[in-house]
Design a protein around this motif. Sequence first.
Motif, PDB file in Angstrom:
ATOM      1  N   PHE A  12       0.842  -1.210   0.000  1.00 61.84           N
ATOM      2  CA  PHE A  12       0.000   0.000   0.000  1.00 61.84           C
ATOM      3  C   PHE A  12       0.872   1.252   0.000  1.00 61.84           C
ATOM      4  CE2 PHE A  12      -3.370  -2.800   2.069  1.00 61.84           C
ATOM      5  CZ  PHE A  12      -4.057  -2.967   0.871  1.00 61.84           C
ATOM      6  N   ARG A  41      -5.359   8.198  -1.580  1.00 61.37           N
ATOM      7  CA  ARG A  41      -6.096   8.267  -0.321  1.00 61.37           C
ATOM      8  C   ARG A  41      -6.453   6.872   0.184  1.00 61.37           C
ATOM      9  NH1 ARG A  41     -11.856  11.162   0.794  1.00 61.37           N
ATOM     10  NH2 ARG A  41     -10.634  13.048   0.564  1.00 61.37           N
ATOM     11  N   TYR A  42      -7.044   6.074  -0.676  1.00 64.91           N
ATOM     12  CA  TYR A  42      -7.557   4.787  -0.205  1.00 64.91           C
ATOM     13  C   TYR A  42      -6.426   3.825   0.173  1.00 64.91           C
ATOM     14  CZ  TYR A  42     -12.138   6.418  -1.738  1.00 64.91           C
ATOM     15  OH  TYR A  42     -13.303   7.141  -1.888  1.00 64.91           O
ATOM     16  N   ASP A  57      -5.368   4.763   3.595  1.00 69.71           N
ATOM     17  CA  ASP A  57      -6.319   4.271   4.597  1.00 69.71           C
ATOM     18  C   ASP A  57      -6.166   2.761   4.803  1.00 69.71           C
ATOM     19  OD1 ASP A  57      -7.416   6.771   5.025  1.00 69.71           O
ATOM     20  OD2 ASP A  57      -8.907   6.549   3.447  1.00 69.71           O
ATOM     21  N   ALA A  58      -6.024   2.067   3.680  1.00 72.79           N
ATOM     22  CA  ALA A  58      -5.867   0.608   3.772  1.00 72.79           C
ATOM     23  C   ALA A  58      -4.612   0.265   4.583  1.00 72.79           C
ATOM     24  CB  ALA A  58      -5.777   0.008   2.372  1.00 72.79           C
ATOM     25  N   ILE A  71      -5.301   0.285   8.215  1.00 71.66           N
ATOM     26  CA  ILE A  71      -6.015  -0.937   8.645  1.00 71.66           C
ATOM     27  C   ILE A  71      -5.038  -2.098   8.775  1.00 71.66           C
ATOM     28  CG2 ILE A  71      -7.790  -2.630   8.022  1.00 71.66           C
ATOM     29  CD1 ILE A  71      -9.320  -0.447   6.639  1.00 71.66           C
ATOM     30  N   THR A  72      -4.178  -2.269   7.778  1.00 75.44           N
ATOM     31  CA  THR A  72      -3.250  -3.414   7.849  1.00 75.44           C
ATOM     32  C   THR A  72      -2.244  -3.235   8.997  1.00 75.44           C
ATOM     33  OG1 THR A  72      -1.945  -2.395   6.080  1.00 75.44           O
ATOM     34  CG2 THR A  72      -3.429  -4.175   5.447  1.00 75.44           C
ATOM     35  N   SER A 131      -5.519  -6.870  -4.309  1.00 77.06           N
ATOM     36  CA  SER A 131      -5.647  -5.644  -3.516  1.00 77.06           C
ATOM     37  C   SER A 131      -5.676  -4.421  -4.428  1.00 77.06           C
ATOM     38  CB  SER A 131      -4.466  -5.504  -2.541  1.00 77.06           C
ATOM     39  OG  SER A 131      -4.379  -6.636  -1.745  1.00 77.06           O
ATOM     40  N   ALA A 142      -8.979  -4.142  -6.184  1.00 76.61           N
ATOM     41  CA  ALA A 142      -9.995  -3.671  -5.234  1.00 76.61           C
ATOM     42  C   ALA A 142      -9.867  -2.163  -5.009  1.00 76.61           C
ATOM     43  CB  ALA A 142      -9.848  -4.424  -3.918  1.00 76.61           C
ATOM     44  N   LEU A 143      -8.628  -1.682  -4.876  1.00 77.88           N
ATOM     45  CA  LEU A 143      -8.402  -0.237  -4.683  1.00 77.88           C
ATOM     46  C   LEU A 143      -8.853   0.552  -5.912  1.00 77.88           C
ATOM     47  CD1 LEU A 143      -4.843  -0.005  -3.059  1.00 77.88           C
ATOM     48  CD2 LEU A 143      -6.977   0.752  -2.030  1.00 77.88           C
ATOM     49  N   LEU A 145     -12.615   0.708  -6.095  1.00 79.37           N
ATOM     50  CA  LEU A 145     -13.134   1.691  -5.137  1.00 79.37           C
ATOM     51  C   LEU A 145     -12.899   3.114  -5.649  1.00 79.37           C
ATOM     52  CD1 LEU A 145     -14.374   2.316  -2.357  1.00 79.37           C
ATOM     53  CD2 LEU A 145     -12.091   2.211  -1.380  1.00 79.37           C
ATOM     54  N   ASP A 186     -11.563  11.803   7.740  1.00 79.63           N
ATOM     55  CA  ASP A 186     -10.979  10.478   7.506  1.00 79.63           C
ATOM     56  C   ASP A 186     -10.587   9.949   8.886  1.00 79.63           C
ATOM     57  OD1 ASP A 186      -9.301   8.320   7.090  1.00 79.63           O
ATOM     58  OD2 ASP A 186      -8.521   9.118   5.201  1.00 79.63           O
ATOM     59  N   TRP A 187     -11.387   9.048   9.396  1.00 82.32           N
ATOM     60  CA  TRP A 187     -11.200   8.603  10.784  1.00 82.32           C
ATOM     61  C   TRP A 187      -9.930   7.790  10.977  1.00 82.32           C
ATOM     62  CZ3 TRP A 187     -14.047  10.695  14.554  1.00 82.32           C
ATOM     63  CH2 TRP A 187     -15.200  11.375  14.163  1.00 82.32           C
ATOM     64  N   PHE A 188      -9.350   7.311   9.899  1.00 83.99           N
ATOM     65  CA  PHE A 188      -8.102   6.561  10.042  1.00 83.99           C
ATOM     66  C   PHE A 188      -6.963   7.480  10.489  1.00 83.99           C
ATOM     67  CE2 PHE A 188     -10.466   4.104   6.808  1.00 83.99           C
ATOM     68  CZ  PHE A 188     -10.563   2.917   7.507  1.00 83.99           C
ATOM     69  N   PHE A 222     -12.447  -8.892  -0.374  1.00 83.04           N
ATOM     70  CA  PHE A 222     -11.872  -7.630  -0.856  1.00 83.04           C
ATOM     71  C   PHE A 222     -12.923  -6.510  -0.795  1.00 83.04           C
ATOM     72  CE2 PHE A 222      -8.401  -9.982  -3.215  1.00 83.04           C
ATOM     73  CZ  PHE A 222      -7.372  -9.377  -2.540  1.00 83.04           C
ATOM     74  N   PHE A 270     -13.338  -5.310   2.700  1.00 82.37           N
ATOM     75  CA  PHE A 270     -12.169  -4.513   3.091  1.00 82.37           C
ATOM     76  C   PHE A 270     -12.284  -3.101   2.519  1.00 82.37           C
ATOM     77  CE2 PHE A 270      -7.440  -3.684   2.391  1.00 82.37           C
ATOM     78  CZ  PHE A 270      -7.241  -3.285   3.695  1.00 82.37           C
ATOM     79  N   MET A 271     -12.638  -3.024   1.239  1.00 83.97           N
ATOM     80  CA  MET A 271     -12.736  -1.712   0.603  1.00 83.97           C
ATOM     81  C   MET A 271     -13.928  -0.910   1.154  1.00 83.97           C
ATOM     82  SD  MET A 271     -10.190  -1.151  -1.163  1.00 83.97           S
ATOM     83  CE  MET A 271      -8.879  -2.280  -0.731  1.00 83.97           C
ATOM     84  N   LEU A 303     -14.902  -1.014   4.157  1.00 79.30           N
ATOM     85  CA  LEU A 303     -14.385  -0.493   5.435  1.00 79.30           C
ATOM     86  C   LEU A 303     -13.506   0.744   5.191  1.00 79.30           C
ATOM     87  CD1 LEU A 303     -14.317  -1.540   8.458  1.00 79.30           C
ATOM     88  CD2 LEU A 303     -12.062  -2.412   7.918  1.00 79.30           C
ATOM     89  N   VAL A 304     -12.629   0.622   4.179  1.00 81.67           N
ATOM     90  CA  VAL A 304     -11.742   1.741   3.826  1.00 81.67           C
ATOM     91  C   VAL A 304     -12.574   2.963   3.443  1.00 81.67           C
ATOM     92  CG1 VAL A 304     -10.125   2.554   2.055  1.00 81.67           C
ATOM     93  CG2 VAL A 304      -9.777   0.318   3.106  1.00 81.67           C
ATOM     94  N   PHE A 364     -14.935   4.545   6.563  1.00 81.08           N
ATOM     95  CA  PHE A 364     -14.253   5.314   7.613  1.00 81.08           C
ATOM     96  C   PHE A 364     -13.353   6.420   7.064  1.00 81.08           C
ATOM     97  CE2 PHE A 364     -15.495   1.580  10.125  1.00 81.08           C
ATOM     98  CZ  PHE A 364     -16.150   2.250  11.145  1.00 81.08           C
ATOM     99  N   SER A 365     -13.200   6.460   5.738  1.00 80.39           N
ATOM    100  CA  SER A 365     -12.448   7.596   5.193  1.00 80.39           C
ATOM    101  C   SER A 365     -13.364   8.822   5.075  1.00 80.39           C
ATOM    102  CB  SER A 365     -11.832   7.245   3.841  1.00 80.39           C
ATOM    103  OG  SER A 365     -12.826   7.212   2.854  1.00 80.39           O
ATOM    104  N   LEU A 366     -14.655   8.620   5.286  1.00 82.78           N
ATOM    105  CA  LEU A 366     -15.617   9.737   5.166  1.00 82.78           C
ATOM    106  C   LEU A 366     -16.647   9.805   6.291  1.00 82.78           C
ATOM    107  CD1 LEU A 366     -16.480   9.451   1.367  1.00 82.78           C
ATOM    108  CD2 LEU A 366     -15.237  11.317   2.422  1.00 82.78           C
ATOM    109  N   TYR A 367     -17.020   8.697   6.815  1.00 87.00           N
ATOM    110  CA  TYR A 367     -18.141   8.636   7.761  1.00 87.00           C
ATOM    111  C   TYR A 367     -17.734   7.984   9.066  1.00 87.00           C
ATOM    112  CZ  TYR A 367     -20.561   9.548   3.425  1.00 87.00           C
ATOM    113  OH  TYR A 367     -20.952  10.099   2.240  1.00 87.00           O
TER     114      TYR A 367
END
Lengths: 517, 167
Positions: free
Chosen positions: A39, A84-85, A88-89, A92-93, A217, A220-221, A224, A248-250, B14, B17-18, B20-21, B24-27
């Motif tokens: 990531f 960004r994503y 964030d990922a 999480i990892t 991965s 998936a990114l 998204l 961004d709560w992360f 996947f 996971f996404m 979740l990403v 929480f990146s917005l809400y």
Amino acid sequence: MSFINPVKRFYLALETWFNLSFGNTWNPLYNLGTLTFFFFWVVFVSGLYLFIFFDTSLSGAYASVEYMTHDQWYVAGIMRSLHRYASDAAVITILLHMFREFALDRYRGFRWFSWVTGVPTLWFVITLGITGYWLVWDDLALYIAVQSSQLMDALPLMPASMSRNFLESQINDRFFTLMGFLHLLGQPVILFFALWIHVKRLSDVSIVPPRGLAVGSFIALLALSLIVPAVSHEPADITKTPAVLNLDWFYLNVYPLMDYWTKGQVWILTLGVTGFLMIMPWLPKKKTGQAAVVHLDECNGCEQCAMDCPFDAITVQKRTDGARWANEVVVNEDLCAACGICAGSCHSSNPFRHSQQELVTGIDMPQSPVNDIRNNVESAIAELKGENKIIVFGCDNAIEFSGLKSSNIAVVSFFCVGMIPPTMIEYALKKGADGVFVTGCRTGDCYFRHGNKWFDERYAANRQPILRKRADRARINIFRAAETDCKKLRRELDKFQQSLVDLNQKNIEESSEVGHE
Amino acid sequence: MNKPLRYLLQAFNFSMFMALVWYFSLYPAYHQLEEDQAMITFTVSHAGKHIRECVKFSQEELLKLPPNMRKPMDCPRERSPISMELKLDDEVIYSKVAPPHGLYSDQGIDIYQNIRVPAGKHRLTAWLNDDVKVEGPIYKLSQDVTLKPEQHLVIEFKPAISGFDVH
């Protein structure tokens, strides 16, 4: 079945779920570290592209980000979303990585260094993310800028108020450019060194996840990024305080707390959590076994143990005892995890040697020398009764296997399956065992990192010391299980026992056919 | 497990996971203000007056001092604490006595305080005292303001204009 704490049980169940779909090799929970690196690579490459179009001035930053997001959505917009994503990922990892080490009790003892250096690394990642959001210079950026500055102002180190930089008359490009410098160069360099230190005590470090996992991965990114592209808030406006912000709560989770607590309390919480995490390896301290010992008289300096050591605890130096070999190995006691993999990798750990006298090997574990293991194997086999005698070689850090012991099943424990000299398997078969059942940590999840890997390579005759071809593979069963897989272990052992019955039956039939001829 | 089912499960994992990403990146969205609120920032960056005036050393006092420390005036380093108060209508929304910073209490202070207030028409009053030798307010503000929802109003103490600047 021994007691397994609920946190560990939960985590192992999670791993089992991912093993179902990903298999052991691709299981993301076995690859959290490498996945985080992956990531970071996505963040780095996308960041480089964004930098081409980004205007590092206060007046131009927002417009340049908007241009990338909307006018050039097909490349720069996607890159922004990936940037960004993937960040964030990575959080999480990282958090999962920490939770895993905690749940599986892999943060104490010899592992303290990786844990302790990992904690500040997480903060470096968080601060890097914060400055990233700052650079967009939208409403969210202004909120972050003011809140961060207020936090800094609460420290007695600041010579002047940082918050006042964000009053209408004070805002200038200089401070913004400093943030740009921090995000684009300063912080990434610090993070790079922090990561380097974090893995410094490990050998054979992998920073690349399995290809399939990386591809999955990334897809998936990308999906998204296309479905929900990252967008900005309204441009920063000092005369406005937006009622609602999409944080961004992360990265920004601490800021809302500042609206309810004093800045000092927020600092106390942040530093308190950091401090607690840092001292966790000593709450309480985990005892590591005695370090490996080198017996120079039996060591020819082949360096195999140094190559196999998963924690870089063995170094090679010029011979000091005048023997004809060029090199010798030295164990660094502070780094030694007492896994015994070195003893398993030593050619002189061959139980067929010195069969009438004590077996001294080039490198050995003082609390469980190869000589004692050989004696245990011999006596355990001698005590077995009945048909289809099996000896189980098990790893102390995986599933509890002592309960398997019965009249025709003996058990011998090792610190790690990597500690088993391949010749010990041959030796057991030679001494009367009909089969050898080897059990250890799940594939991809070796407690001592490389034990399974080295064992498999030795078994496949791809790594020294090899399991010789003459060892009948049909009489050897390798089964890897988590601590919660007791039923599976029993089933696998029963299956192996049946296969030995069939094998013995087949051998009898074949020999009687030869007799008739 | 057969391959199609494995791939399906992988896609599901996947996706989770996404999800979740993304979430929480917005809400959940953070409400820093209610819909009918505005924000006032009250800020002061100022050093108080010295706690007393300089006095001239007498000849006797000068002679008691080592030769290298003799100077005509005896000036204190310590500064006055700064007292301040901000009122919205009749309600005190901020009040503080800020002691001077520094080991010798000879530094200024920095205040940057955000205060949530209801939007609408209000009377703002503020005062500040930066001199212990003077009793009561030295600098004063009294002003009617109409705050729109989400407006950010800054009340900045500016010694250069001898008072408060509202912007």
